[in-house]
Each structure stands twice: as structure tokens, then as C-alpha cells.
Design a protein around this motif. Sequence first.
Motif, PDB file in Angstrom:
ATOM      1  N   GLY A  27       0.835  -1.141   0.004  1.00  0.00           N
ATOM      2  CA  GLY A  27       0.027  -0.140  -0.146  1.00  0.00           C
ATOM      3  C   GLY A  27       0.867   1.349   0.057  1.00  0.00           C
ATOM      4  N   ASP A  28       0.429   2.439   0.586  1.00  0.00           N
ATOM      5  CA  ASP A  28       1.181   3.531   0.426  1.00  0.00           C
ATOM      6  C   ASP A  28       2.445   3.374   1.270  1.00  0.00           C
ATOM      7  N   CYS A  29       2.431   3.054   2.487  1.00  0.00           N
ATOM      8  CA  CYS A  29       3.683   2.708   3.164  1.00  0.00           C
ATOM      9  C   CYS A  29       4.612   1.744   2.698  1.00  0.00           C
ATOM     10  N   GLY A  30       4.090   0.481   2.085  1.00  0.00           N
ATOM     11  CA  GLY A  30       4.876  -0.444   1.532  1.00  0.00           C
ATOM     12  C   GLY A  30       5.549  -0.002   0.211  1.00  0.00           C
ATOM     13  N   ARG A  31       4.832   0.755  -0.671  1.00  0.00           N
ATOM     14  CA  ARG A  31       5.570   1.661  -1.801  1.00  0.00           C
ATOM     15  C   ARG A  31       6.615   2.137  -1.389  1.00  0.00           C
ATOM     16  N   GLY A  32       6.403   3.146  -0.273  1.00  0.00           N
ATOM     17  CA  GLY A  32       7.842   3.711   0.355  1.00  0.00           C
ATOM     18  C   GLY A  32       8.914   2.958   0.638  1.00  0.00           C
ATOM     19  N   VAL A  33       8.504   1.967   1.434  1.00  0.00           N
ATOM     20  CA  VAL A  33       9.563   1.015   1.802  1.00  0.00           C
ATOM     21  C   VAL A  33      10.085   0.293   0.867  1.00  0.00           C
ATOM     22  N   ALA A  34       9.505  -0.322   0.016  1.00  0.00           N
ATOM     23  CA  ALA A  34      10.059  -0.943  -1.265  1.00  0.00           C
ATOM     24  C   ALA A  34      10.833  -0.054  -2.155  1.00  0.00           C
ATOM     25  N   LYS A  35      10.516   1.231  -2.320  1.00  0.00           N
ATOM     26  CA  LYS A  35      11.356   2.118  -3.153  1.00  0.00           C
ATOM     27  C   LYS A  35      12.752   2.393  -2.501  1.00  0.00           C
ATOM     28  N   LYS A  36      12.567   2.695  -1.252  1.00  0.00           N
ATOM     29  CA  LYS A  36      13.727   3.274  -0.606  1.00  0.00           C
ATOM     30  C   LYS A  36      14.957   2.054  -0.484  1.00  0.00           C
ATOM     31  N   VAL A  93      15.778  -9.734   5.573  1.00  0.00           N
ATOM     32  CA  VAL A  93      14.928  -8.791   6.270  1.00  0.00           C
ATOM     33  C   VAL A  93      13.605  -8.737   5.802  1.00  0.00           C
ATOM     34  N   PHE A  94      12.772  -8.766   6.839  1.00  0.00           N
ATOM     35  CA  PHE A  94      11.321  -8.705   6.563  1.00  0.00           C
ATOM     36  C   PHE A  94      10.685  -7.514   7.276  1.00  0.00           C
ATOM     37  N   ILE A  95       9.917  -6.792   6.469  1.00  0.00           N
ATOM     38  CA  ILE A  95       9.320  -5.417   7.128  1.00  0.00           C
ATOM     39  C   ILE A  95       7.568  -5.528   6.602  1.00  0.00           C
ATOM     40  N   THR A  96       6.611  -5.557   7.614  1.00  0.00           N
ATOM     41  CA  THR A  96       5.405  -5.891   7.412  1.00  0.00           C
ATOM     42  C   THR A  96       4.896  -4.483   7.483  1.00  0.00           C
ATOM     43  N   VAL A  97       3.992  -4.102   6.576  1.00  0.00           N
ATOM     44  CA  VAL A  97       3.320  -2.785   6.530  1.00  0.00           C
ATOM     45  C   VAL A  97       1.973  -2.989   6.259  1.00  0.00           C
ATOM     46  N   THR A  98       1.323  -3.777   6.670  1.00  0.00           N
ATOM     47  CA  THR A  98      -0.490  -4.298   6.035  1.00  0.00           C
ATOM     48  C   THR A  98      -1.154  -3.554   6.879  1.00  0.00           C
ATOM     49  N   GLY A  99      -1.051  -3.520   8.214  1.00  0.00           N
ATOM     50  CA  GLY A  99      -2.134  -3.049   9.060  1.00  0.00           C
ATOM     51  C   GLY A  99      -2.992  -4.275   9.297  1.00  0.00           C
ATOM     52  N   ASN A 100      -2.537  -5.521   8.994  1.00  0.00           N
ATOM     53  CA  ASN A 100      -3.600  -6.657   9.166  1.00  0.00           C
ATOM     54  C   ASN A 100      -2.950  -7.476  10.426  1.00  0.00           C
ATOM     55  N   ARG A 101      -3.382  -8.623  10.690  1.00  0.00           N
ATOM     56  CA  ARG A 101      -2.643  -9.414  11.669  1.00  0.00           C
ATOM     57  C   ARG A 101      -2.147 -10.708  11.082  1.00  0.00           C
ATOM     58  N   ASP A 102      -1.521 -11.425  11.732  1.00  0.00           N
ATOM     59  CA  ASP A 102      -1.039 -12.714  11.189  1.00  0.00           C
ATOM     60  C   ASP A 102      -0.295 -12.780  10.047  1.00  0.00           C
ATOM     61  N   VAL A 103       0.675 -11.961   9.696  1.00  0.00           N
ATOM     62  CA  VAL A 103       1.240 -11.771   8.284  1.00  0.00           C
ATOM     63  C   VAL A 103       2.382 -12.597   8.075  1.00  0.00           C
ATOM     64  N   ILE A 104       3.016 -12.767   9.369  1.00  0.00           N
ATOM     65  CA  ILE A 104       4.296 -13.654   9.459  1.00  0.00           C
ATOM     66  C   ILE A 104       3.831 -14.662  10.589  1.00  0.00           C
ATOM     67  N   THR A 105       3.623 -16.105  10.301  1.00  0.00           N
ATOM     68  CA  THR A 105       3.150 -16.767  11.090  1.00  0.00           C
ATOM     69  C   THR A 105       4.202 -18.050  11.429  1.00  0.00           C
ATOM     70  N   ARG A 106       3.740 -19.237  11.955  1.00  0.00           N
ATOM     71  CA  ARG A 106       4.464 -20.169  12.591  1.00  0.00           C
ATOM     72  C   ARG A 106       5.226 -20.676  11.323  1.00  0.00           C
ATOM     73  N   GLU A 107       4.381 -21.234  10.454  1.00  0.00           N
ATOM     74  CA  GLU A 107       5.036 -21.926   9.257  1.00  0.00           C
ATOM     75  C   GLU A 107       6.173 -21.052   8.374  1.00  0.00           C
ATOM     76  N   ASP A 108       5.882 -19.692   8.269  1.00  0.00           N
ATOM     77  CA  ASP A 108       6.899 -18.895   7.921  1.00  0.00           C
ATOM     78  C   ASP A 108       8.217 -18.831   8.789  1.00  0.00           C
ATOM     79  N   PHE A 109       8.101 -18.790  10.108  1.00  0.00           N
ATOM     80  CA  PHE A 109       9.340 -18.841  11.003  1.00  0.00           C
ATOM     81  C   PHE A 109       9.924 -20.334  10.654  1.00  0.00           C
ATOM     82  N   GLU A 110       9.333 -21.120  10.472  1.00  0.00           N
ATOM     83  CA  GLU A 110       9.936 -22.687  10.374  1.00  0.00           C
ATOM     84  C   GLU A 110      10.659 -22.596   9.099  1.00  0.00           C
ATOM     85  N   ARG A 111      10.621 -21.630   8.208  1.00  0.00           N
ATOM     86  CA  ARG A 111      11.393 -21.981   6.681  1.00  0.00           C
ATOM     87  C   ARG A 111      12.344 -20.971   6.860  1.00  0.00           C
TER      88      ARG A 111
END
Length: 427
Positions: free
Chosen positions: A223-232, A272-290
Motif C-alpha cells: 500500500g502507501d507505506c509498502g510502496r515507500g519501503v520498497a522503493k527506498k 530482512v522482513f518488514i510488515t506494513v499491512t495494518g493486518n494481523r498474522d502476516v508472518i506466522t509459525r509456518e513462515d518462521f519454520e522456513r
Amino acid sequence: MSQYPTISEQLDDVETARTEGRRKMEWARQHMPILNALREEFERDRPFEGQRIGMAMHVEAKTANLVELLADGGAEVAITGCNPLSTHDDVSAALDTHENITSYAKRGVDDDEYYEAIEAVVDIDPTVTVDDGMDMVAAIHEDRPDLIDTIVGGCEETTTGVHRLRAMDADGALEYPVFAVNDTPMKRLFDNVHGTGESSLATIAMTTNLSYAGKNVVVAGYGDCGRGVAKKASGQNANVIVTEVEPRHALEAHMEGYDVMPMAEAAEVGDVFITVTGNRDVITREDFERMNDGVLLANAGHFDIEIDLDALSDLAVDQYEARDGVEAYELEDGRRLNVLAEGRLVNLASPIALGHPVEVMDQSFGVQAVCVRELVENGDAYDAGVHDVPDELDREVAEIKLAAEGVEFDSLTDAQTEYMGSWQHGT
Ligand code: NAI
């Protein structure tokens, strides 16, 4: 009046804190031409005389200049933090010396103290509320509905707060008007994009002393924040990977040249993982395991629920502070996953975080200030519910900024205005 202690009553060496806080505020003020222009107007006209403004925001030097501006315009202001870790105690203490301001904001409060401080602010019986995340609006509706009749309106700073307010409005539960300050061009296109992009990346780099160059930086949410983080991040020579759930945003990221993939795949390759969704559970157990050993996990969304830290704690066999603001979670096989700022919004909650650049917040807070003025002057014109900020207010703030920067721009001619407003001109 509330029994909850002000920041001045909570600090041991309050005088030293006030001096340092004032110094930080002065530096910010030198780079806030919009608030300075509005200060001249408000000191002259005193538009907020007789108003009581309750605020829950990130209390640091830029916000403090907004708070003082409102107080200098005649308001009595009470403020607390909108995140347990984002307050600068010295700035909070400096604010508390102003005769029209009471600050309850303190860094490192627990959940009970956080909500008690909000109650303390609500105890001034606000006529206007200024929120970042909607916790104050929620507290008033849940605990002090008796105040609603005398509240002329509120202002909301961030995307998550506006989402919550719109949900509340849709349920018919929002009982006074609130401006969606977040949604204005002067806020969203600068604060969310450039502010979050620059300050999140800078804070992560400073907190870890690590580089982005050559790394896979996974940005969750384009979204707006993610666009900025990605670009920079891309500008710092990272290989950017975007995860999304909205097909057009995923496509936009793809067309910008970023790799787009599900989080389950990104988890295997990200550094490096940066979450900017405003949502919940974006990075979860299955992801940590990988994930690979040594990854950095940071959240820049409003609440600390984007990275599932409970699941990570369950998986970990050991947990320790690897650096200030970095908690290492060690897994059974020896891999270490490093969480920054306890999963709270990293650019404000990390120990060295300063939040967005001053110039950016001057714009966001300029919009806040003219919205408070609008509510006080014309509050009757707005029904209960979420309102877009009138476009002329946003333009006013843009024009002040351009004038301060010495940037001139064109105006429409009468013929152009007539043409743009007409449907009759064809080929
Ligand atoms: P936005 O609504 O413009 O973007 C959010 C994006 O996340 C959307 O494209 C949405 O499709 C995507 N998304 C939702 N769930 C997802 C999931 N499970 N996986 C991947 N993508 C997902 O919102 P905006 O303005 O970018 O704000 C995002 C968050 O950042 C909000 O919580 C907001 O309050 C916060 N924020 C933080 C700031 C800071 O200083 N750290 C400053 C401004 C906003």
C-alpha cells in the motif's frame, strides 16, 4: 481530575529531561514552516479559546510542536501516547511545563498503564479528540459516552485508525464526526510513502548496524507505506520481494520490477522482513519454520500483531536480547530469528527511533491543525461519522509549504477553468 500521574510526577530528574526535550522540540520547530505559519495565525486569532483537546499520539519532538501550536491557539490540551514504546519522556516532560498542557505520556508503560493514561486524558472532558490509531475514540464510546454530546469532532492520523473508524461507522456505532486526516494527499502521499519508507529503513539499519545492499528485503503489504519501503530499500541496493493479498497492488509491485510471491516462499529466501499491512498474522509459525538463520523481522504497521510473536516464542528454545532493540529467538536447530522493537512499529518503538523526518510530519500535522480549526469553527456542519477532509484545507497546507520552499506554480486561466468544468467541448 484524574489521579493518574503526569510525566513530571513520574520522572526522577525532571528538570534535565525538560531541557533536553525542549532542545529536541526547538530543532524540529526550525524545520516545520507549516506549523510556524499556522502559529502566527493561531496566536493572533486564538481560535481554540475555551476548547479542551484530548490527544493520543506518538509523543516526540514533532508531535510536541503540534500540541504546543494548539495550546498557543488557546486550547487546554491533555495528551498521552498511542503506543507503549514510542514516547520520548524528555519531550513529554517539556510539554508538561506549558501552562495549557498536561502530558501523561511515558515510554515503557504496561497495558493497564497505557489505558489508564488514556482515561486520564479523557478526564479533561475533551471538546475535540486527536487520535493516532483510534484508541481515544474507542475509550470515549466505551467508557465515557456521557461526553459525546459536548465533543464537536475528532481527527484521525493513521490508516489503521481510519479503518477502525470506518468499521465503527458502518456498524452505526460512531457518534461524533471524525476527519480521516490519513486519507488526504498531503498526508498519505508523503508521510506514509516517504516518511515510513525512510524512517523504517533508517531505524532498522541503525538498530542492527547492518546493510541492505545485496540482501533480500521482503516487504509485506504494497500500500502507501509498502510502496515507500520498497522503493527506498531498492535505492539502497536491496533485492526487494513484495507479498500482497490485493491483486492490483501485487501487479503494481510486479510492474515496478519487484519479485512478488506468497509469504511462504518469501520466508525461505528473505534476509530482512518488514510488515506494513495494518493486518494481523502476516508472518506466522509456518513462515518462521522456513526462515534462514540470522533474519531480521520488523513491523512498521500500526499494531504489534503482524508478526505472530506468540508462535515464535513457542517455537524458540531460547530468547535473549542480542542488541538494544533486537530480541533473538533461537530455534531448536540453532537458527536465530531476530525481532526488532518487540514487533511494534519499528520506526517509532526501537530504542533509537526518531519517527518520520521532520519535514514530512510538518505536513501531516499541518493538516491536523487546520482540521481542528475547521471542527471548532464549523463542527455543526458535520454529522456523526467519518468525513473526508475538505480539499481546500489540504490545498491550504500545500500552498503554505510551497511558499515556504520558495516554489512557485501555475494557476488555471479562466478559459482553462471553464474548459475543465464543461462536458460540451469535444474534438
Ligand atoms: P494501505 O491500506 O495503503 O496498504 C496496506 C496493504 O497491505 C494493502 O495493499 C493490502 O492489500 C496489504 N495487505 C493486507 N493484508 C495483507 C497480508 N496478509 N499480506 C500481504 N499484504 C496484505 O495502508 P498503509 O497506509 O500502507 O498503512 C499500512 C499500516 O502502516 C497501517 O497499520 C498504518 O496505520 C501504518 N502506518 C505506519 C506508519 C509508521 O510510521 N510506521 C505511518 C503510516 C501508517
